[in-house]
Each structure stands twice: as structure tokens, then as C-alpha cells.
Design a protein around this motif. Structure first.
Motif: not given
Length: 167
Positions: A43-45, A50-51, A71-73
Motif C-alpha cells: 500500500y502507498r501512503v 483514502t482508506m 486481493h481487492i486492492s
């Protein structure tokens, strides 16, 4: 009496055969689907931000937080790459993405938000909240989510794909 006993044995044999084949087939398909699950995603910052914005908002309106699933990402990232490669902003192949998430993760429901050319997670999030359909997904009856934000290196424009799932 012999006919009755023969019918009972035959019926039991049929039931046993049907149950064992059915059980093996479903176990095999679950194992096959799970083997397709993407477990690693970095994951990027801006994705994590956003999450957090989505989960903070959900809590503020009395909803559960969503758990991220790699998996969804990954499926979100694939869609960003598709949009960049084709110079489009759309939900093309959403059915295929949702079917994959249903089959691989056992989701019961899937939704998707996309955004384009927002300079920050906050700007994209605000736009989603101002759009009834996107807001409905953010406030939806979901349990999990994933997100990818990718930049077109030629134009510098950002593409956002956020997928929600109820598992």
C-alpha cells in the motif's frame, strides 16, 4: 422382503455416491479459487490515507469500519492500469472484477468507486461524497474493501479505483 432390502441398499448407495461426488467437487473449487487469491499488496501512503478517510467517515455516521483485503486492492490496481493504458475513465469489466471477488473471496455483494484527476485522497473522497451513487457505496452494507491509486506517468493524472465487498 428381499425387494425392500435391495431397494433400501440401492437408495443408500445412490445417496452416498451423490454426496461424496458433490462434496469433493465443491472442496476442489474452493481450493482452486483460494489458490487464485492475491495475498501480497504494498500500500502507498495515499491509498492508506483514502482508506482511513472512508473508515473515519463510516464511523462518524454510525457504520462499521471496513477491513482491507490485498486481493481487492490488487483487482483495483489492475483496473487503474487498464484505464491508464486505454486512456479512459470507466467501470469496464466491473462484472468480471466482481465475479472474481465473489468466487475467490466468497463475497456476497461488490461495489466500486472510481475517480480521476484528483490531486489528493481528500479531494477524491469529497467528490465521492458529493455523488449520490459513490456515497451510497461508501455508506453501503459492506465489510471489506481495497483501493489502488495509480498515476499516468505521461500525463501526471491520478486514477483511483476503490472496490467494496460484503464477505
Amino acid at each position: 422382503m428381499k425387494k425392500f432390502l435391495l431397494r433400501a441398499v440401492l437408495l443408500l448407495a445412490i445417496i452416498f455416491t451423490m454426496n461424496s461426488c458433490s462434496s469433493d467437487a465443491s472442496e476442489a473449487s474452493v481450493v482452486e479459487a483460494k489458490s487464485q487469491e492475491v495475498l501480497n499488496y504494498t500500500y502507498r501512503v495515499d491509498e492508506l490515507e483514502t482508506m482511513k478517510l472512508i473508515n473515519d467517515y463510516r464511523v462518524s455516521v454510525g457504520l462499521n469500519t471496513l477491513q482491507k483485503i490485498n486481493h481487492i486492492s490488487y483487482k483495483s490496481e489492475q483496473h487503474d492500469q487498464y484505464m491508464i493504458a486505454n486512456n479512459v475513465v470507466n467501470h469496464n469489466d466491473f462484472v468480471a472484477r466482481s465475479e472474481n471477488i465473489i468466487n475467490v473471496l466468497g463475497a456476497k455483494k461488490v461495489g466500486e468507486n472510481i475517480a480521476y484527476n484528483y490531486s489528493s485522497p481528500q479531494a477524491a473522497f469529497n467528490a465521492w461524497l458529493n455523488s449520490p451513487g459513490h456515497k451510497e457505496n461508501i455508506e453501503g452494507n459492506f465489510t471489506h474493501f481495497g483501493i489502488a491509486i495509480r498515476e499516468n506517468t505521461t500525463t501526471g493524472k491520478k486514477y483511483y479505483t476503490n472496490i467494496f465487498a460484503k464477505i
